[in-house]
Motif scaffolding. Structure first.
Motif, short mmCIF file in Angstrom:
data_model
loop_
_atom_site.label_atom_id
_atom_site.label_comp_id
_atom_site.label_asym_id
_atom_site.label_seq_id
_atom_site.Cartn_x
_atom_site.Cartn_y
_atom_site.Cartn_z
N ASP B 153 -17.87 82.29 50.06
CA ASP B 153 -18.93 81.89 49.14
C ASP B 153 -18.87 82.58 47.78
OD1 ASP B 153 -20.05 80.21 50.98
OD2 ASP B 153 -21.32 81.78 51.83
N VAL B 154 -18.31 83.79 47.76
CA VAL B 154 -18.47 84.61 46.56
C VAL B 154 -17.67 84.15 45.34
CG1 VAL B 154 -18.11 86.91 45.63
CG2 VAL B 154 -19.19 86.61 47.84
N PRO B 155 -16.40 83.78 45.50
CA PRO B 155 -15.62 83.45 44.30
C PRO B 155 -16.28 82.39 43.44
CG PRO B 155 -14.20 83.58 46.22
CD PRO B 155 -15.62 83.66 46.71
N ASP B 156 -17.00 81.48 44.05
CA ASP B 156 -17.67 80.43 43.29
C ASP B 156 -18.54 80.99 42.18
OD1 ASP B 156 -18.31 78.50 46.29
OD2 ASP B 156 -16.53 78.70 45.04
N ILE B 157 -19.10 82.16 42.40
CA ILE B 157 -20.02 82.71 41.41
C ILE B 157 -19.28 83.53 40.36
CG2 ILE B 157 -22.04 84.16 41.12
CD1 ILE B 157 -22.65 83.63 44.10
N MET B 158 -18.38 84.38 40.80
CA MET B 158 -17.80 85.35 39.89
C MET B 158 -16.64 84.82 39.06
SD MET B 158 -19.49 88.00 39.93
CE MET B 158 -20.97 88.44 40.86
N LEU B 159 -15.84 83.99 39.67
CA LEU B 159 -14.60 83.55 39.01
C LEU B 159 -14.85 82.80 37.70
CD1 LEU B 159 -11.47 82.78 40.89
CD2 LEU B 159 -12.09 81.09 39.17
N PRO B 160 -15.79 81.85 37.67
CA PRO B 160 -15.99 81.10 36.42
C PRO B 160 -16.43 81.97 35.25
CG PRO B 160 -17.08 80.01 38.25
CD PRO B 160 -16.67 81.36 38.74
N ILE B 161 -17.05 83.10 35.54
CA ILE B 161 -17.50 83.97 34.46
C ILE B 161 -16.32 84.46 33.63
CG2 ILE B 161 -18.50 86.23 33.98
CD1 ILE B 161 -20.38 85.72 36.34
N GLY B 162 -15.27 84.92 34.34
CA GLY B 162 -14.06 85.34 33.64
C GLY B 162 -13.47 84.21 32.83
N SER B 163 -13.46 83.02 33.40
CA SER B 163 -12.90 81.87 32.69
C SER B 163 -13.63 81.61 31.39
CB SER B 163 -12.97 80.62 33.58
OG SER B 163 -12.30 80.85 34.80
N ILE B 164 -14.95 81.67 31.47
CA ILE B 164 -15.74 81.40 30.26
C ILE B 164 -15.42 82.41 29.16
CG2 ILE B 164 -18.07 81.46 29.31
CD1 ILE B 164 -19.03 80.22 31.93
N GLN B 165 -15.32 83.68 29.57
CA GLN B 165 -14.97 84.71 28.58
C GLN B 165 -13.64 84.39 27.91
OE1 GLN B 165 -15.14 88.24 31.27
NE2 GLN B 165 -16.53 89.10 29.73
N ARG B 194 -13.62 88.46 38.70
CA ARG B 194 -13.79 88.04 37.31
C ARG B 194 -12.47 88.07 36.56
NH1 ARG B 194 -19.60 90.96 35.69
NH2 ARG B 194 -20.79 89.93 37.33
N LEU B 195 -11.68 89.11 36.84
CA LEU B 195 -10.36 89.21 36.20
C LEU B 195 -9.51 88.00 36.56
CD1 LEU B 195 -8.07 90.60 34.71
CD2 LEU B 195 -7.67 92.03 36.72
N ARG B 196 -9.60 87.56 37.81
CA ARG B 196 -8.82 86.41 38.23
C ARG B 196 -9.20 85.17 37.42
NH1 ARG B 196 -9.04 85.68 44.40
NH2 ARG B 196 -8.91 87.94 44.13
N GLY B 197 -10.48 85.07 37.10
CA GLY B 197 -10.90 83.94 36.26
C GLY B 197 -10.26 83.99 34.89
N VAL B 198 -10.14 85.19 34.34
CA VAL B 198 -9.49 85.34 33.04
C VAL B 198 -8.02 84.97 33.15
CG1 VAL B 198 -8.83 87.01 31.25
CG2 VAL B 198 -11.11 87.13 32.30
N GLU B 315 -24.03 73.37 39.17
CA GLU B 315 -25.03 74.31 39.66
C GLU B 315 -24.73 75.74 39.24
OE1 GLU B 315 -25.66 74.04 43.82
OE2 GLU B 315 -26.25 71.93 43.71
N ILE B 316 -23.42 76.04 39.13
CA ILE B 316 -23.06 77.38 38.73
C ILE B 316 -22.93 77.38 37.22
CG2 ILE B 316 -21.33 79.18 38.95
CD1 ILE B 316 -20.62 77.44 41.62
N SER B 317 -24.06 77.55 36.57
CA SER B 317 -24.03 77.42 35.13
C SER B 317 -24.13 78.78 34.49
CB SER B 317 -25.18 76.53 34.67
OG SER B 317 -26.39 77.12 35.01
N ALA B 318 -23.03 79.17 33.86
CA ALA B 318 -23.03 80.41 33.11
C ALA B 318 -22.93 80.03 31.64
CB ALA B 318 -21.84 81.27 33.52
N GLY B 319 -23.70 80.70 30.83
CA GLY B 319 -23.76 80.29 29.43
C GLY B 319 -23.29 81.36 28.48
N LEU B 320 -22.65 80.96 27.43
CA LEU B 320 -22.18 81.87 26.41
C LEU B 320 -23.34 82.24 25.49
CD1 LEU B 320 -19.38 82.98 25.47
CD2 LEU B 320 -19.38 81.12 23.81
N VAL B 321 -23.46 83.52 25.18
CA VAL B 321 -24.44 83.95 24.18
C VAL B 321 -23.64 84.47 22.99
CG1 VAL B 321 -26.38 85.45 23.68
CG2 VAL B 321 -26.05 84.59 26.00
N GLU B 322 -23.53 83.65 21.95
CA GLU B 322 -22.66 84.01 20.83
C GLU B 322 -23.37 84.93 19.86
OE1 GLU B 322 -20.40 79.89 20.10
OE2 GLU B 322 -19.72 81.57 18.87
N ARG B 323 -22.75 86.10 19.61
CA ARG B 323 -23.24 86.99 18.57
C ARG B 323 -22.05 87.33 17.68
NH1 ARG B 323 -26.32 89.30 23.02
NH2 ARG B 323 -28.39 88.33 23.01
#
Lengths: 326, 326
Positions: B153-165, B194-198, B315-323
């Motif tokens: 279950d876990v990779p679904d949450i963490m992996l896309p975060i690295g990808s977005i970065q 997360r690194l794997r997503g990157v 459903e797994i929506s991670a959003g970029l906060v651009e600064r």
DNA sequence: TTACCTTGCTTACACGTGTCAGTTACTCGA
DNA sequence: TCGAGTAACTGACACGTGTAAGCAAGGTAA
């Protein structure tokens, strides 16, 4: 997968050890008034061990009317890392008395606290701020025997923090202080206590009370506050917490006010990024170890009916973490 | 003060309403297969109301073998504020299904998790990382019917975060990326995901994998890492979380490396001080709302025996906060 | 011997709830 | 009038535990 065997009961242990269930109970709760030979005792303990027997908390508390469960209500705030250290310490201190801590985050959309108290069957409920009278009554009706803190307990923790901040700045020669209040409405009560500590320190050393300003986590707002403080001759700022202090630092930087030469800043909490700010943030880290231990004592005292040992001054130990922002 | 009256039982309600205890139970749990005239029903409800009757959770779960309690094990980590939002959302989602959430901070000196599970009588136990096999087995033996997450279950949450970065930096034209790993040992598993997503994002766009470095929350360590990255031609850094990102910013500043011109930095979490850094930190805020809701679905599905609805990508929506740090 | 205590157990009840199997009282069709 | 069916309810058991009361066997004192 094969359905794992249902959890073992004391009857299973009794059967395995070849004794009655009552004997099992006497051994496991080792009651001093029952004489049980070592051979039997060992047989029971080994059976319990090999079956991985764990007493069923519900059944136990049903008969005893008391549940070993302490419920901690955590406020729905942007919580600092400090709180988790408090919780850890509190849980450890309670565990020494055989009590189990569970926490519940009090949110608007979650279950009301008395319901949670009733479903888990907590004997004691505690939180960071005192509960209002209605909630306290409902908690008691839900089965809680101890409800803490009472309104008289809280100032002891918060007030000295402000004093430490102010005394540090005053010791460095600052004659006019400012106080940075947080914007979040739920912090107001806590902030008022800490501010009072600052005011006390000012009064005791003959200074004027601090110039307060509400500083949200926004550079513009903080910058305006900084300009205002400088205009009033303020040279040292006590911030409600480290996040607010970081905002003040950012505001100072945006107005080219040098820290600490023109304006000194001190926070509270020692958050992870405190050593990484520019300049690194001086802050107050209060000893949650002691606070947690004290709270646990109060809970245990309330449960046993004894008086709690009085708090000594040294127990509430908050320490200065000196860095370069002051 | 006068000892408050002992809490009312269903027998008290029955006596007050002039019916049997069974009838009270049927009315309050309004069972469809029992026909009860409105007059009786109202009599019972009024009696329950006036006595402030709340069913005793322990007794109820003792007989039903199921307790409506979900236990969340929170790791003993420097926790970000994001977690409390997750907990809040999770509790709300569970409450919709009549389940009550309590959390327990897993610390070395506290009670072991299976013990806590047994004393509160939780039917489901969940955490942030999968439990090891022994613990999972012990939890089941302690009465938990559902233990989550399972390792799948876990990779679904963490992996896309690295990808977005990574995709954000690549989209800005960066050709060589670095990854800032946290120093705390307990973050390693999460960081690896997360690194794997990157890495995936780099592979998909034909770039070399990122240059990793462990960055503790220390300016010196971070500065060395920055120098090393610059030397290898790295122009963009994905940090494990915002604290690590702030360390990278501090390291860059101490080596006079301009951000974002010479080195872009992106974090994860959107901590409170993220808008206050210099420059303000670009970060990824993942939608804990959705993650919590998904987790609640999995728990409910596990308890009812139904299959959980499959996770959709949205459903797994991670959003970029651009600064301004990228 | 008898009375009485101690050791090492067991039997039986209570806690508050959900629920199955009965048990009344009443209605209805034949 | 009688059997059957149904609405409305009750009695009794089970869940897993702690513990008071009791009981058999053996020892000890009178």
């Amino acid at each position: 997968m094969p359905r794992p065997a249902k959890r073992a009961t004391s009857a299973d242990v009794a059967r395995a050890a070849g004794v009655s269930r009552a004997t099992v109970s006497y051994v496991l709760n080792n009651r001093p008034d029952q004489s049980i030979p070592d051979t039997t005792r060992r047989r029971v303990l080994e059976a319990a061990e090999s079956l991985e027997y764990r007493p069923h908390g519900n059944a136990r508390s049903l008969v005893s009317g008391r549940s070993d469960i302490v419920l901690l209500s955590v406020p729905d705030l942007p919580i600092g890392t400090g709180i988790s250290r408090f919780v850890e310490e509190f849980a450890a201190a309670l565990a020494e008395h055989g009590l189990t801590l569970v926490t519940h985050l009090a949110a608007a959309r979650g279950r009301p606290l008395p319901d949670v108290c009733a479903t888990v069957g907590a004997t004691a409920v505690t939180g960071f701020a005192p509960f209002d009278a209605d909630t306290a009554r409902a908690l008691r009706a839900a089965g809680a025997e101890v409800v803490l803190p009472s309104p008289t307990d809280v100032p002891d923790i918060m007030l000295p923090i402000g004093s430490i901040q102010a005394e540090h700045l005053i010791g460095r020669g600052h004659q006019r202080l400012g106080y940075a209040l947080p914007a979040h409405p739920r912090f107001q009560q806590m902030a008022a206590e800490r501010l009072r500590g600052v005011e006390q320190a000012c009064v005791e050393t003959g200074l004027q009370p601090p110039v307060t300003a509400t500083v949200s986590l926004d550079v513009g707002v903080a910058a305006d506050a900084v300009t205002n403080w400088i205009g009033q001759g303020v040279t040292g700022i006590c911030a409600f917490n480290d996040e607010t202090a970081v905002a003040v630092l950012a505001g100072a930087q945006s107005r080219a006010v040098r820290v600490p030469e023109e304006l000194a800043v001190i926070g509270v909490d020692d958050i992870l990024v405190a050593p990484l700010t520019n300049p690194p943030l001086t802050t107050v880290r209060f000893d949650l170890h002691a606070v947690a231990r004290r709270r646990a004592e109060l809970v245990v005292a309330g449960l046993t009916g004894h008086d709690a040992p009085a708090a000594t001054e040294s127990e509430i130990s908050a320490g200065l973490v000196e860095r370069s922002s002051t």
